[in-house]
Structures are given as C-alpha cells and as structure tokens.
Scaffold this active site. Structure first.
Site, PDB file in Angstrom:
ATOM      1  N   HIS A   1       9.204   4.303  -0.173  1.00  0.00           N
ATOM      2  CA  HIS A   1       9.806   4.986   0.961  1.00  0.00           C
ATOM      3  C   HIS A   1       9.812   4.081   2.174  1.00  0.00           C
ATOM      4  O   HIS A   1       9.065   3.103   2.250  1.00  0.00           O
ATOM      5  CB  HIS A   1       9.041   6.283   1.275  1.00  0.00           C
ATOM      6  CG  HIS A   1       7.580   6.073   1.533  1.00  0.00           C
ATOM      7  ND1 HIS A   1       6.665   5.939   0.513  1.00  0.00           N
ATOM      8  CD2 HIS A   1       6.866   5.972   2.670  1.00  0.00           C
ATOM      9  CE1 HIS A   1       5.457   5.766   1.014  1.00  0.00           C
ATOM     10  NE2 HIS A   1       5.551   5.776   2.336  1.00  0.00           N
TER      11      HIS A   1
ATOM     12  N   CYS B   1      -0.633   6.783   7.043  1.00  0.00           N
ATOM     13  CA  CYS B   1      -0.066   5.563   6.459  1.00  0.00           C
ATOM     14  C   CYS B   1       0.968   5.006   7.427  1.00  0.00           C
ATOM     15  O   CYS B   1       1.366   5.687   8.374  1.00  0.00           O
ATOM     16  CB  CYS B   1       0.555   5.844   5.087  1.00  0.00           C
ATOM     17  SG  CYS B   1       2.083   6.801   5.137  1.00  0.00           S
TER      18      CYS B   1
END
Length: 676
Positions: free
Chosen positions: A66, A186
């Site tokens: 992603h 993240c």
C-alpha cells in the site's frame, strides 16, 4: 463508497511474477490502466518504496502492499489471488492473496477509514477463506463490499473490555485482570496500524487481559483517556514511526517493536508486556530526553554509522537554517536601506536614536540600522544553534544547553562552522553518556536540568577551550583564506562542485552540506572580502535550476510527463524562482536516473558561470525575490537561465531516447471478469 474496487481491479489465480517487485508493478499497472492513477511509474515507485520500509506480508498467506501517491486519482483497491504464491516477508510463508491499497496524497478521512476497515478484515480467517473460495471477480467485490459495510470498531481505542477508572477515593480495587495500553502506527497509517491493533486486541482477549489501543493512523487520532493510561500495568508500542505524545506513558513498563510484529506475534507481545509489568527492572517509557535516547539504542541499532551521523548533522543544520535565513535577509535589507557603511554605525544608530529622534539620514538610515542589527544578532546564533541542535540530535533535550555552550566557545575562539560541528558532537556524546548513567530514583529529576547540562558543558566546552579550539580555528582561518584567494579556473571549479552538490539529492544531506558551507561563511563577507558572498550566490543559483528545469521540460515536451507531473511543473516555476530545490523532488522520485543527472549537469554549468561572473548574494535564501541583495543581478539571472535550459533539454532527451522498451505486462493476465 464500494467503488473502491470493481471487477476490473480483480485478478484470480494469476501469475504476476516471481517476486514482490513484479507483483507490485503489475498491480500498479492494473490501477493505472483502469483510469484510477495518472501513471504507472510514479505509483509503482511509491508502493515499492513503502514495501522496502517494512514488508507487507502478514500471517495467513496475505499481503497488503500500500502507499499514498500523487499519481493516484481516487482511493483504490486492487486484488490478486496469486498462482504461484509470492513471498512478501511473512514468517509463515508466501502470500497467495494480495490487496494493493492505493490512496491519493490528499485522501479524505472517510475513504481512509474504509481502507483501514478492509485491512482489519484481512486478519479474520472466515473472510480470507471466502476470498480463496470465490469463483468470480464479482464475488470478490461483493465480499469486500460486505467487509466495508460492517460496523467499524472504535477508531482510536480497540478494546477487549471497558477499562475501569480508579475510584475517586484512591482505594485499591479488588483483584483484577492486568491492564495494557498500546499504540500502533506505521509510515502510511492505512493498513498495518489497524491490523496490528486488532491482532493485539484478539491476543489479549485470549490471554484474559484488558487492552486498549490508540491507533495513530492516517485519520484523526483519538488519544487514550489519561485515566486509562494511569491505570495500565504496561505499554506496548508496535510502531515504525515516533509515538505522538510518548510522555503520557512515562514510567510504564514498555514492550516496543516494529508494527509488523504486532501482526505476526501479538500473543508474544502481550505475554512480554505481562512479564514486564511484574518486573521492577523492566524497560520503561523514559521520562526525559537523554534517557529516551539511551532507551532507543536497541531500536536504532540496525542503522548504519553513516545513517546515524547523517541524521544528527541534518538535525543541526535544519534547526540552524531559520536563524540564517531570517538574519541574512534582514542584513541584506539593512544594506538596501542604509548602504554598505551601515556596518560601521548600526549599533550606535539603534541605541541612540528612535522613531521620534531620527539620526542623520532620516528614517531610511534608522530602519536600515534596525534591520541590520536584528539580522546580525540572528546570524550570531548560527554556530551555537548548529552545535546545540547537533547535540540535541544525539542526546535529545539535555544535549541542547551543553551544545549551545560549546558553540558559543567556538565563536569565541574563531573556530567558526567547523568548531560548532565538533563542539556539538562532543556535547551530544557527553550528554548521551551522562544520561545513560544508572542513578538513584531520587536523583533522576535532577539529571536533565542540572547534572547533564553542568557536566556536559564542562566536558565539551573544556575540551574546546583547552585542546581542540585553537587547531580548529587555525584550520577554519586557513580554509577561509584559501577560498578568499580563489580566482579564475579554481573559482570556476569550486562553482562546478557546489553546483553538482546542490542538485545531487535536492534537499538531502549533500545539498544541505553545500548550503551549510555557504551560509556558515556568509557573515564573514564584506566589501573587501566578497568570496563568501560569491559562494552563497553560487549555491543559491545552482539550487534554483532543478525545479525550473523540470517546469520548462514539461512545457517543451508534455507527452513525456504524466498529468500529475505537468501540474507539478506549474508549481515548480514559483518554487524554483524562490530557491526551493525540493520542487523537483516529485520528478526525481518518479524518474531519478534521468532527472538527477540532467539537474546536476545544469547545476554545474550555473555554478561555474556564477563564480566566473563573480556574482554575489548577501541573502541566504529567497532566489529572485531577494534581487536587492544580489550583486551583478543580470549575470545571476543569465547563469540560471543557461543552466535551466541545459537541464531541461537534457531530461527531455533522456526521456525520449534513454528508455527501456516497454512490454505489455498485462497482456498475459486478464481481469478475472474477462476470463471464461
């Protein structure tokens, strides 16, 4: 909202290559060919860069590459069921189900929440089993739509049970379950953040432990209640970035790891947190900066020595630049208003005059003296700020005072920029070492405010005064004399070198080194010694070339650039004119092997011409907007124009002729909806 995915974005039982790079490229092509991204290369580069930070494989044969990318036109999911499976870094083996999440840079929170919900669904075994058994792309789309339609979990606090709050009387509660709080985060904040949160919650539930999670993702963050944190027995940080508000958890037993471990080994992390809660010697969330830096030693052990040095030096330079930029511009304004002789009487004019008692020459001279004095005082912080924040980069807040003091000693001894560099490193190392001492609990409160500043200043400043200051001052004086004496071919060579450095990494460490070298000597410039001003003009002119060249290139040959790049090109005109080299970064990120060499060629030419024409700049920043501070403005502009044209034609030529033969990588794999 279910338009995040459609049948054309699903590939079933497809061979997309043997490694992660091939799979990500094929999925990026799928997204671009569906009209949801402006180009393949930019999206592929951003997704691959994210993959290289942390592998996106998770237990259960799942992978979720992603990214956020300027190439993405709308939030998109692309799904592939691989045959054969490909290793995405999960401990339990390769992945056969891959969801590629592509989000625009400015994606709204609602779309990001949906993407995060999907990521959470991927840890549910029944959902992944349904994905593996689906026979058509339409079934996959329906499964995803169902997952997105489920009622979401609380965004900031995934919990196994409502955490009790201590009673107002403060009396201890009956025997209870252990309580843990956690933070997950993240770099992208879309997938791993939420998957780790749900995995930890599930593991805690199996262990009979109360756990609440603060997900510091891409959307708005709802902090944990302070009462919940106060009642917690231990803290888990499953993060790849710095925890926001870490001081809230100070003193709590800590288990810290990369976010991916929160997905791969949540049960182990919960058990480690329970063990830490009962261990009086367990690692704890630090109270103070130097302690925090020492505490993070294990986490940063994987960084190379070069990476650590670069990070520390860039910290110092980045904090120094505002002093120099503001001060330099004010000095230039002072010269514009008060003339070059303002240096001789600025202090007297400011102290002995006012708006109601103007000096000889009137308001213009008075305002020039005020601007020059403020700018000169700001510039005087150059070396102390550099040293102070280098020390900060090493030892955090307790390093600032020893660093500033060592920088002031460097100024006192005329050791200049080099002295500040050495003094800052010494102060940071001293503060770091002192902060790592094991001291009684009653003394910890005095460490960052008394002990570390006192001893750190003695060690670093003492070393500068007694041993290092004089040799560094001699070296600095010799270097300045050498630069001042450079003429002709040697000056042109210096211009070429500075031009290459400014265009090599566009705001990175090499660029910042050249810039810091120029601004460090700016204060030493004068009518009699204009070499530092010439170096400053050279650095500024060369740094303006890359964004201006990319802007021109998008006009010369539009079809060689994506729609997003052409839009970036419009903004690059202003960024380049303002001396913001970073305006070329979107182009370099998408095509570094063509953009960077072309930029370096143009920058080297501009640097050589600027030195050859003896152009000067008394301002450290601003580009054409500080024209009043540029000496020989016409040649300054000519050098930039020549370098810009050369770099623009070079990048267009490289894009036109230095290309790989494209292959139709989608030809071998059709969307599942088109397969009989």
């Amino acid at each position: 909202m279910t338009t995040l995915i459609n049948d054309d974005l699903v590939l079933l039982d497809a061979n997309l290559g043997a490694d992660t790079t091939a799979v990500i490229r094929r999925l990026a092509e799928l997204v671009a060919h569906s009209g949801r991204a402006s180009e393949v290369e930019g999206l592929f580069a951003d997704a691959l860069a994210r993959e290289q930070k942390t592998a996106t494989g998770v237990p259960g044969g799942i992978a979720i590459p992603h990214c956020r990318s300027a190439a993405v036109l709308e939030p998109t999911l692309a799904m592939a069921r691989l045959s054969p499976a490909v290793n995405f870094g999960a401990k339990d083996g390769p992945a056969d189900i891959v969801f590629f999440i592509a989000a625009p840079v400015g994606a709204d929170n609602e779309h990001l929440k949906l993407l995060s919900k999907l990521a959470r669904s991927l840890i549910k075994k029944d959902f992944t089993a349904a994905l593996r058994s689906a026979g058509t792309a339409a079934e996959i789309v329906a499964l995803v739509a169902g997952a997105l339609a489920d009622k979401p979990k609380p965004d900031a606090a995934a919990t196994t049970a409502a955490a009790p709050v201590p009673t107002a009387s403060g009396t201890p509660e009956p025997a209870r379950q252990k309580r843990i709080v956690a933070v997950t985060a993240c770099p992208t904040g879309i997938a791993h953040t939420y998957m780790a949160a749900d995995s930890l919650v599930a593991a805690a539930q199996e262990a009979g432990v109360e756990l609440q999670v603060e997900t510091q993702g891409s959307g708005a963050v709802t902090p944990l209640d302070p009462a919940v944190i106060a009642a917690a027995d231990a803290v888990i940080f499953a993060v790849d970035v710095d925890v926001r508000g870490k001081e809230r958890f100070a003193g709590k037993p800590l288990v810290s790891s990369p976010v991916k471990r929160g997905i791969d080994e949540p049960a182990k992390m919960v058990q480690e947190a329970l063990t830490a809660a009962d261990d009086p010697n367990a690692r704890r969330v630090p109270h103070f900066g130097a302690e925090e830096t020492a505490d993070q030693k294990t986490g940063s052990a994987g960084d190379s020595l070069g990476a650590k040095i670069k990070k520390v030096l860039l910290t110092g330079v980045s904090y120094m630049i505002p002093f120099v930029a503001g001060g330099g511009l004010l000095i230039a304004l002072g010269f514009l208003l008060g003339g070059y002789d303002i240096t001789d009487n600025a202090t007297d004019v400011v102290l002995n005059s006012s708006l109601w008692n103007l000096p000889d020459g009137g308001l213009r001279i008075y305002l020039g003296a005020v601007a020059f004095t403020i700018g000169n005082l700001s510039m005087s912080f150059l070396v102390p700020a550099l040293a102070g924040y280098i020390a900060f980069g090493i030892a955090d807040r307790p390093g600032i005072a020893p660093g500033f003091t060592a920088g002031a000693i460097a100024v006192l001894m005329d050791a200049g920029f080099l002295g500040g560099l050495v003094g800052g490193i010494l102060a940071g190392l001293a503060a770091y070492w002192i902060g790592s001492w094991r001291v009684p609990r009653w003394l910890r409160g005095l460490m960052p405010v008394v002990i570390i500043p006192l001893l750190g200043s003695l060690i670093a400043s003492g070393a500068m005064l007694l041993i290092l200051g004089a040799p560094i001052a001699a070296l600095s004086t010799g270097l300045n004399s050498w630069l001042t004496g450079m003429t002709g071919a040697s000056a042109v060579l210096l211009g070429i070198i500075l031009g290459l450095m400014m265009c090599f990494d566009l705001g990175g460490p090499v660029n910042k080194t050249a810039y810091a070298f120029a601004v460090a000597g700016l204060g030493a410039g004068s009518i009699a010694n204009q070499a530092p001003w010439e170096i400053m003009a050279t650095v500024m002119a060369a740094g303006m070339v890359p964004p201006l060249a990319m802007a021109l290139a998008t006009v010369l040959d539009k079809k060689r650039f994506s729609l997003a790049e052409r839009e970036n090109g419009k903004a690059a005109w202003l960024l380049g004119a303002s001396f913001i080299s970073e305006g070329a970064i979107p182009f370099a990120a998408a095509d570094p092997l063509r953009v960077i060499p072309a930029s370096m060629l143009g920058g080297a030419i501009t640097g050589a011409l600027t030195m050859a024409f003896q152009v000067t700049s008394q301002a450290p920043h601003g580009g054409f907007f500080v024209f009043f501070a540029i000496g020989n403005l016409g040649m300054f502009a000519l050098a930039i124009v020549v370098g810009t044209i050369v770099a623009a034609f070079a990048v267009v030529a490289l894009k036109r002729w230095a290309v790989r033969r494209p292959t139709d990588t989608l030809a071998t794999t059709q969307p599942a909806s088109q397969v009989a």
